[in-house]
Design a protein around this motif. Sequence first.
Motif, PDB file in Angstrom:
ATOM      1  N   ASP A 106       0.828  -1.209   0.000  1.00 52.16           N
ATOM      2  CA  ASP A 106       0.000   0.000   0.000  1.00 52.16           C
ATOM      3  C   ASP A 106       0.863   1.260   0.000  1.00 52.16           C
ATOM      4  OD1 ASP A 106      -2.227  -1.603   0.021  1.00 52.16           O
ATOM      5  OD2 ASP A 106      -2.632  -1.371   2.169  1.00 52.16           O
ATOM      6  N   VAL A 107       1.950   1.247   0.779  1.00 51.03           N
ATOM      7  CA  VAL A 107       2.860   2.396   0.815  1.00 51.03           C
ATOM      8  C   VAL A 107       3.484   2.614  -0.566  1.00 51.03           C
ATOM      9  CG1 VAL A 107       5.076   3.207   1.728  1.00 51.03           C
ATOM     10  CG2 VAL A 107       3.372   2.251   3.281  1.00 51.03           C
ATOM     11  N   TYR A 108       3.915   1.539  -1.176  1.00 52.70           N
ATOM     12  CA  TYR A 108       4.548   1.628  -2.497  1.00 52.70           C
ATOM     13  C   TYR A 108       3.568   2.195  -3.524  1.00 52.70           C
ATOM     14  CZ  TYR A 108       7.311   0.169  -6.576  1.00 52.70           C
ATOM     15  OH  TYR A 108       8.038   0.153  -7.742  1.00 52.70           O
ATOM     16  N   THR A 109       2.371   1.646  -3.547  1.00 56.72           N
ATOM     17  CA  THR A 109       1.368   2.089  -4.517  1.00 56.72           C
ATOM     18  C   THR A 109       1.023   3.563  -4.316  1.00 56.72           C
ATOM     19  OG1 THR A 109       0.445  -0.155  -4.605  1.00 56.72           O
ATOM     20  CG2 THR A 109      -0.934   1.641  -5.443  1.00 56.72           C
ATOM     21  N   ARG A 110       0.796   3.954  -3.075  1.00 57.24           N
ATOM     22  CA  ARG A 110       0.477   5.361  -2.793  1.00 57.24           C
ATOM     23  C   ARG A 110       1.615   6.280  -3.227  1.00 57.24           C
ATOM     24  NH1 ARG A 110      -1.138   3.562   2.325  1.00 57.24           N
ATOM     25  NH2 ARG A 110       0.675   4.591   3.262  1.00 57.24           N
ATOM     26  N   GLY A 111       2.836   5.866  -2.939  1.00 53.67           N
ATOM     27  CA  GLY A 111       3.987   6.684  -3.293  1.00 53.67           C
ATOM     28  C   GLY A 111       4.119   6.874  -4.788  1.00 53.67           C
ATOM     29  N   VAL A 112       3.949   5.781  -5.558  1.00 56.18           N
ATOM     30  CA  VAL A 112       4.047   5.875  -7.014  1.00 56.18           C
ATOM     31  C   VAL A 112       2.971   6.799  -7.565  1.00 56.18           C
ATOM     32  CG1 VAL A 112       3.703   4.573  -9.153  1.00 56.18           C
ATOM     33  CG2 VAL A 112       5.220   3.674  -7.373  1.00 56.18           C
ATOM     34  N   ILE A 113       1.740   6.618  -7.117  1.00 54.68           N
ATOM     35  CA  ILE A 113       0.641   7.460  -7.604  1.00 54.68           C
ATOM     36  C   ILE A 113       0.870   8.916  -7.214  1.00 54.68           C
ATOM     37  CG2 ILE A 113      -1.825   7.935  -7.413  1.00 54.68           C
ATOM     38  CD1 ILE A 113      -1.101   5.509  -9.135  1.00 54.68           C
ATOM     39  N   ARG A 114       1.314   9.138  -5.991  1.00 55.36           N
ATOM     40  CA  ARG A 114       1.605  10.517  -5.572  1.00 55.36           C
ATOM     41  C   ARG A 114       2.683  11.148  -6.445  1.00 55.36           C
ATOM     42  NH1 ARG A 114       4.583  11.467  -0.057  1.00 55.36           N
ATOM     43  NH2 ARG A 114       5.981  13.011  -0.995  1.00 55.36           N
ATOM     44  N   GLY A 115       3.741  10.395  -6.700  1.00 58.22           N
ATOM     45  CA  GLY A 115       4.814  10.911  -7.534  1.00 58.22           C
ATOM     46  C   GLY A 115       4.353  11.213  -8.947  1.00 58.22           C
ATOM     47  N   LEU A 116       3.532  10.336  -9.515  1.00 59.07           N
ATOM     48  CA  LEU A 116       3.011  10.565 -10.859  1.00 59.07           C
ATOM     49  C   LEU A 116       2.145  11.819 -10.893  1.00 59.07           C
ATOM     50  CD1 LEU A 116       2.111   6.883 -11.795  1.00 59.07           C
ATOM     51  CD2 LEU A 116       3.887   8.271 -12.880  1.00 59.07           C
ATOM     52  N   ASN A 117       1.319  12.013  -9.874  1.00 55.57           N
ATOM     53  CA  ASN A 117       0.473  13.199  -9.826  1.00 55.57           C
ATOM     54  C   ASN A 117       1.292  14.474  -9.654  1.00 55.57           C
ATOM     55  OD1 ASN A 117      -2.181  12.165 -10.170  1.00 55.57           O
ATOM     56  ND2 ASN A 117      -2.146  11.357  -8.089  1.00 55.57           N
ATOM     57  N   GLU A 118       2.395  14.371  -8.917  1.00 56.21           N
ATOM     58  CA  GLU A 118       3.212  15.554  -8.665  1.00 56.21           C
ATOM     59  C   GLU A 118       4.100  15.912  -9.849  1.00 56.21           C
ATOM     60  OE1 GLU A 118       5.417  14.720  -5.121  1.00 56.21           O
ATOM     61  OE2 GLU A 118       3.700  15.012  -3.787  1.00 56.21           O
ATOM     62  N   ARG A 119       4.570  14.898 -10.608  1.00 61.63           N
ATOM     63  CA  ARG A 119       5.601  15.142 -11.619  1.00 61.63           C
ATOM     64  C   ARG A 119       5.130  14.926 -13.048  1.00 61.63           C
ATOM     65  NH1 ARG A 119      11.067  12.681 -11.216  1.00 61.63           N
ATOM     66  NH2 ARG A 119      11.555  14.686 -12.193  1.00 61.63           N
ATOM     67  N   CYS A 120       4.021  14.218 -13.237  1.00 59.88           N
ATOM     68  CA  CYS A 120       3.627  13.832 -14.604  1.00 59.88           C
ATOM     69  C   CYS A 120       2.139  14.097 -14.837  1.00 59.88           C
ATOM     70  CB  CYS A 120       3.926  12.350 -14.842  1.00 59.88           C
ATOM     71  SG  CYS A 120       5.594  11.828 -14.424  1.00 59.88           S
ATOM     72  N   SER A 121       1.659  15.250 -14.417  1.00 62.10           N
ATOM     73  CA  SER A 121       0.220  15.516 -14.466  1.00 62.10           C
ATOM     74  C   SER A 121      -0.205  16.371 -15.656  1.00 62.10           C
ATOM     75  CB  SER A 121      -0.225  16.199 -13.167  1.00 62.10           C
ATOM     76  OG  SER A 121       0.493  17.421 -12.976  1.00 62.10           O
ATOM     77  N   ASP A 122       0.716  16.665 -16.591  1.00 62.42           N
ATOM     78  CA  ASP A 122       0.358  17.529 -17.717  1.00 62.42           C
ATOM     79  C   ASP A 122      -0.725  16.925 -18.595  1.00 62.42           C
ATOM     80  OD1 ASP A 122       2.206  19.315 -16.833  1.00 62.42           O
ATOM     81  OD2 ASP A 122       3.765  18.780 -18.291  1.00 62.42           O
ATOM     82  N   SER A 123      -0.637  15.624 -18.857  1.00 65.00           N
ATOM     83  CA  SER A 123      -1.581  14.979 -19.770  1.00 65.00           C
ATOM     84  C   SER A 123      -2.545  14.032 -19.074  1.00 65.00           C
ATOM     85  CB  SER A 123      -0.808  14.194 -20.853  1.00 65.00           C
ATOM     86  OG  SER A 123       0.063  15.052 -21.562  1.00 65.00           O
TER      87      SER A 123
END
Length: 282
Positions: A109-126
């Motif tokens: 759960d920690v891993y999944t949350r972290g990946v999704i958080r990172g994607l939202n923070e760094r790759c949210s343009d599209s």
Amino acid sequence: MHPSEPGILAALSLYRTHIGTHNHRAFSAIIPDIEAADPDDPDLFESDEELEEARLEFTLRLVGYGHDTRPPITHPSDVLTHWEALAPQLALDGVSVYHDASWRNEMRDVYTRGVIRGLNERCSDSVTAWEFPSDLAVVLQHVDSLEGPGWYKYREDHESVIFFEGWVRDGGADDLTEDIAVGRVRTAREIIDRTVGLGEEYEIVGGWACGEKGNEATCYAVYSRPRGTAGEQGWSWRYVACLGQFGTHVFENVVELLEWYKSYGEPREEDWGVSAEGVFQA
């Protein structure tokens, strides 16, 4: 193509069976050599107990010294005697599965949350609402890593590709943090700059480095689509093994990945031999 959950689990089972069977054959040759090994110098050990301890230490170096296994390994032969229980704890069937299920669930759960958080923070343009790849999520309900053929020392010595490092590495069970998982996220530009030819074939929005172990290797989960397919093919998660001089491999789903990975770089029979000198070297 999005494989079904039964198809994913069948592919995972085939992957584990293939690697586990191959490694069991190897250890069926290795363990008797360890137990029969005697030092050239009869005065090297003061007692039979010290001799046995040296054989055990060598065995533990092979499988990853420091693993907290259930049951514990107290003699070299325990690896074979308790193979079914120990293989998934020691990644001898290509995956690691820690013995504490509640801890595993928490780390996933920690891993999944972290990946999704990172994607939202760094790759949210599209992409405005990121979702974890569903086929990998199925796999991670059952295992903590995807480590490929071989055993710990073999993988280290040969700089083997570890596709998905997960959260149980090198015998340790230290708690993963969400920030560590966030730090594995990569922008499209970072992925393109570190892969050979990927950006020429695919449009990429982002992803994360799921494995960075191996000779010149980095493995990614990448949200992408083939170039020239706008309006024809939607975006989806793909898995990428960038192997430096050995090229870049792209897999449409985790089933394709497991089919390739189950035998990539597997030990040959000449890698199974163990000499007495090797057992007793410092």
